[in-house]
Design an enzyme around this catalytic site. Structure first.
Site, PDB file in Angstrom:
ATOM      1  N   GLU A  38       0.871  -1.166   0.000  1.00 40.40           N
ATOM      2  CA  GLU A  38       0.000   0.000   0.000  1.00 40.40           C
ATOM      3  C   GLU A  38       0.919   1.230   0.000  1.00 40.40           C
ATOM      4  O   GLU A  38       1.831   1.316   0.833  1.00 40.40           O
ATOM      5  CB  GLU A  38      -0.879   0.007   1.256  1.00 40.40           C
ATOM      6  N   ARG A 263       5.527 -12.914   9.188  1.00 44.15           N
ATOM      7  CA  ARG A 263       6.215 -11.680   8.841  1.00 44.15           C
ATOM      8  C   ARG A 263       7.542 -11.581   9.583  1.00 44.15           C
ATOM      9  O   ARG A 263       7.742 -12.179  10.635  1.00 44.15           O
ATOM     10  CB  ARG A 263       5.351 -10.454   9.086  1.00 44.15           C
ATOM     11  N   LYS A 273       4.211   0.283   9.649  1.00 43.71           N
ATOM     12  CA  LYS A 273       4.291   1.543   8.915  1.00 43.71           C
ATOM     13  C   LYS A 273       3.706   2.691   9.728  1.00 43.71           C
ATOM     14  O   LYS A 273       4.139   3.819   9.612  1.00 43.71           O
ATOM     15  CB  LYS A 273       3.582   1.417   7.565  1.00 43.71           C
TER      16      LYS A 273
HETATM   17  P1  ATP Z   1       1.883  -2.521   8.111  1.00 48.89           P
HETATM   18  O1  ATP Z   1       1.200  -3.600   8.879  1.00 48.89           O
HETATM   19  O2  ATP Z   1       3.106  -1.985   8.736  1.00 48.89           O
HETATM   20  O3  ATP Z   1       0.947  -1.435   7.611  1.00 48.89           O
HETATM   21  P2  ATP Z   1       1.492  -3.857   5.726  1.00 48.89           P
HETATM   22  O4  ATP Z   1       1.631  -5.316   5.730  1.00 48.89           O
HETATM   23  O5  ATP Z   1       0.096  -3.370   5.788  1.00 48.89           O
HETATM   24  O6  ATP Z   1       2.404  -3.247   6.815  1.00 48.89           O
HETATM   25  P3  ATP Z   1       1.760  -3.455   2.967  1.00 48.89           P
HETATM   26  O7  ATP Z   1       2.205  -2.279   2.213  1.00 48.89           O
HETATM   27  O8  ATP Z   1       0.338  -3.853   2.874  1.00 48.89           O
HETATM   28  O9  ATP Z   1       2.163  -3.200   4.464  1.00 48.89           O
HETATM   29  O10 ATP Z   1       2.700  -4.691   2.658  1.00 48.89           O
HETATM   30  C1  ATP Z   1       2.931  -5.157   1.360  1.00 48.89           C
HETATM   31  C2  ATP Z   1       3.342  -6.598   1.413  1.00 48.89           C
HETATM   32  O11 ATP Z   1       4.474  -6.765   2.227  1.00 48.89           O
HETATM   33  C3  ATP Z   1       2.232  -7.441   2.005  1.00 48.89           C
HETATM   34  O12 ATP Z   1       2.039  -8.543   1.133  1.00 48.89           O
HETATM   35  C4  ATP Z   1       2.758  -7.891   3.323  1.00 48.89           C
HETATM   36  O13 ATP Z   1       2.373  -9.206   3.566  1.00 48.89           O
HETATM   37  C5  ATP Z   1       4.273  -7.783   3.163  1.00 48.89           C
HETATM   38  N1  ATP Z   1       4.892  -7.425   4.440  1.00 48.89           N
HETATM   39  C6  ATP Z   1       4.674  -6.317   5.166  1.00 48.89           C
HETATM   40  N2  ATP Z   1       5.390  -6.342   6.309  1.00 48.89           N
HETATM   41  C7  ATP Z   1       6.089  -7.492   6.291  1.00 48.89           C
HETATM   42  C8  ATP Z   1       7.026  -8.110   7.186  1.00 48.89           C
HETATM   43  N3  ATP Z   1       7.385  -7.533   8.340  1.00 48.89           N
HETATM   44  N4  ATP Z   1       7.555  -9.299   6.842  1.00 48.89           N
HETATM   45  C9  ATP Z   1       7.207  -9.881   5.668  1.00 48.89           C
HETATM   46  N5  ATP Z   1       6.341  -9.370   4.798  1.00 48.89           N
HETATM   47  C10 ATP Z   1       5.785  -8.184   5.088  1.00 48.89           C
HETATM   48 MG    MG Z   2      -1.328  -4.117   4.342  1.00 50.11          MG
END
Ligand code: ATP
Ligand code: MG
Length: 561
Positions: A38, A263, A273
């Protein structure tokens, strides 16, 4: 070893096994994955794990990986983030080719599909407020209650949904919900919201919409539209899978296989984030690319290489079980990479002036120094030696304790690539602080060895004062003082490390570092690996310490960690 060879050596994991089996059984003919961030912040090292996994699978199985910006929340998303995400994925060494997509490109299609579900009696317009919807949802132990609007006719729903789109109703006054099961044991299936009314300008679609899809409604369908075969996501989406299946089945469209993995979490930092945005917006760091941040942009500025990050991602593996990785492993990967590739230089961070009294005034010798003992092809360079030098302030002690083997009054040490020198006198200022050492050198020890076989216990790095380049050097420590700042009861910001940045000015570098370009990386002998910062100006280098030379990971491993 080439990158391809390194990748071949990458260990297998359960997701690879699933993909392999799917291909063998003919369930899918090709492998299409995607990385779906995102655009509401910069990518971090956790995203790197997902990027390496998704692009890595596509590469290994001869398929493709899409980059899709999952942009369904106009209030927090921006083009700045879209650009940063693309830059970071490319920098890590991956290429989406033609396959750059935006969920916002699918808004029309998603809307049509929603209409289709209404026509099938599988979605309805609800007038309950967000608070009421929450209250009606029930809990894990208590079933939910049906909304009084749940049994509206198809015609009424179609009419209301159309008018929602036209902007006839205020924000938050109505939503579209899937009609599934308010008594389901899975809360995600209790008539989840698909659309909310929100008058917000979207960074791509502008004011074309006042209706935005929820993530749950947009995500699976976006995967389906793109023909994704393996939709890989983190564990918290396991409970959403039945919902995604329900949507795809209700529409009768292409069905990707969803696979969840744990994750990445890393010690001494935060990865959400929301929290990283807070650190940036509250000015607790200098920006998204502050070298203390776990962002890709921060790591890059710090001096990390894409190879080190990819190596790290390969070593941590992919599993279904949550765990926290020691940041020392990440640092270890960088050290290993830079040890092979970074040229050595001499730099004095906290200079102490040394005058070699028996060295002729005005004389300069060009001494030969090895660029990289790990790589003979890196060759050698010349380093000027003269009567006045700088050494590291803490390489001298006037009154040394037993275990201190470096320079002290009367003692002899080796200057790297140069000569043995002996300290004969100490000059102090009016406060009694040592400001200069007087030394003599032994001309017979040129190159660093004594013909009479006498030994010294230390070899110091040094820089010729007349030739030195002045520099600023920034030393970084962990951003948090606690290994798990996320897991504590109080606010994570309480545990920020007040000493995470130390700026040293007046550092003295050997002259070959006078014309460095931002991004160049070196080992400063005995001090660590350093990268030239973008703040570097002509003839005025600014360096970031990427890592010290001390490898704490080796110790962790020895303990069986
Ligand atoms: P946050 O929870 O911090 O907002 P998010 O997962 O919502 O992070 P996205 O931009 O939606 O952030 O993430 C894009 C991709 O990266 C998703 O497919 C998510 O599964 C993966 N991702 C995000 N954080 C991690 C992590 N710590 N380890 C592995 N994959 C991750
Ligand atoms: Mg997300």
């Amino acid at each position: 070893m080439s990158d391809a060879e390194r990748r071949d050596e990458a260990p297998s994991h359960f997701i690879k096994d699933i993909v392999r089996a799917d291909l063998a059984e003919g369930r899918y003919r090709e492998v299409v994955t995607r990385f779906p961030p995102e655009p509401n912040g910069y990518l971090h090292i956790g995203h790197a794990k997902s990027i390496c996994l998704n692009f890595g699978l596509a590469e290994e199985f001869g398929g493709r990986c899409h980059l899709r910006l999952d942009d369904t929340n106009p209030e927090t998303e921006s083009m700045e983030y879209v650009r940063a995400i693309q830059e970071d994925v490319r920098w890590l060494g991956f290429d989406w080719g033609e396959h750059l997509y935006f969920a916002s490109d699918y808004f029309d299609r998603l809307y049509e599909w929603a209409v289709e579900l209404i026509k099938k009696g599988k979605a309805y317009v609800d007038d309950l407020s967000p608070e009421e919807i929450r209250a009606y949802r029930g809990t894990l132990t208590e079933p939910g209650r049906e909304s009084p609007y749940r049994n509206r006719s198809v015609e009424e729903n179609l009419d209301l949904f159309e008018r929602m789109r036209r902007g006839e109703f205020p924000d938050g006054s109505k939503v579209l919900r899937a009609k599934i099961d308010m008594a389901s044991g899975n809360l995600n299936l209790r008539d989840p919201v698909m659309y909310r009314i929100k008058r917000a300008t979207h960074y791509r679609t502008g004011d074309a919409w006042c209706l935005y899809p929820t993530y749950d409604w947009a995500h699976g369908q976006s995967d389906s539209i793109e023909g994704i075969t393996h939709s890989i996501c983190t564990l918290e989406f396991e409970d959403h899978r039945p919902l995604y299946d329900w949507f795809l089945d209700a529409l009768g469209v292409h069905h990707p296989r969803q696979i969840e993995f744990a994750r990445l979490r890393l010690t001494y930092t935060v990865m959400s984030k929301r929290k990283l945005t807070q650190l940036v917006q509250e000015g607790r760091v200098a920006g998204w690319d502050d070298p203390r941040m776990p962002t890709i942009a921060g790591l890059r500025r710090r001096g990390y290489t894409p190879e080190a990050i990819r190596d790290f991602c390969s070593r941590i593996g992919v599993a279904k079980k949550d765990s926290v990785v020691d940041v020392a492993l990440l640092e270890h990967c960088l050290r290993e990479d830079l040890n092979r590739r970074a040229e050595r230089r001499m730099a004095v961070l906290r200079p102490l002036r040394v005058v070699i009294e028996n060295y002729p005034e005005g004389q300069v010798e060009e001494l030969e120094a090895v660029n990289n003992p790990e790589d003979a092809s890196a060759g050698t360079r010349k380093v000027p030696f003269s009567r006045v030098l700088y050494i590291e302030r803490d390489d001298f002690m006037e009154d040394p304790p037993k275990k201190f083997f470096r320079l002290a009054p009367g003692r002899e040490v080796r200057l790297r690539y140069a000569y043995f020198v002996r300290c004969t006198d100490v000059v102090k200022d009016e406060n009694g602080e040592v400001v200069e050492l007087r030394c003599t050198y032994d001309p017979a020890t040129r190159g660093g060895d004594a013909p009479d076989g006498r030994k010294v216990k230390a070899t110091l790095h040094w820089v010729s004062a007349a030739h030195a380049v002045d520099a600023e050097v920034r030393l970084y420590d962990r951003l948090f003082t606690e290994p798990n700042p996320d897991g504590l009861k109080d606010d994570f910001r309480e545990h920020l490390n007040p000493n995470s940045l130390e700026v040293l000015t007046g550092c003295k570098l050997e002259p070959s570092l006078g014309s460095v370009e931002p991004g160049e990386r070196y080992q400063f002998e005995r001090l660590g690996y350093f990268a030239a910062d973008p703040d570097t100006g002509p003839g005025r280098p600014v360096f970031n310490r990427a890592v010290t030379l001390r490898d704490t990971w080796a110790k962790v491993r020895a303990r069986g960690g």
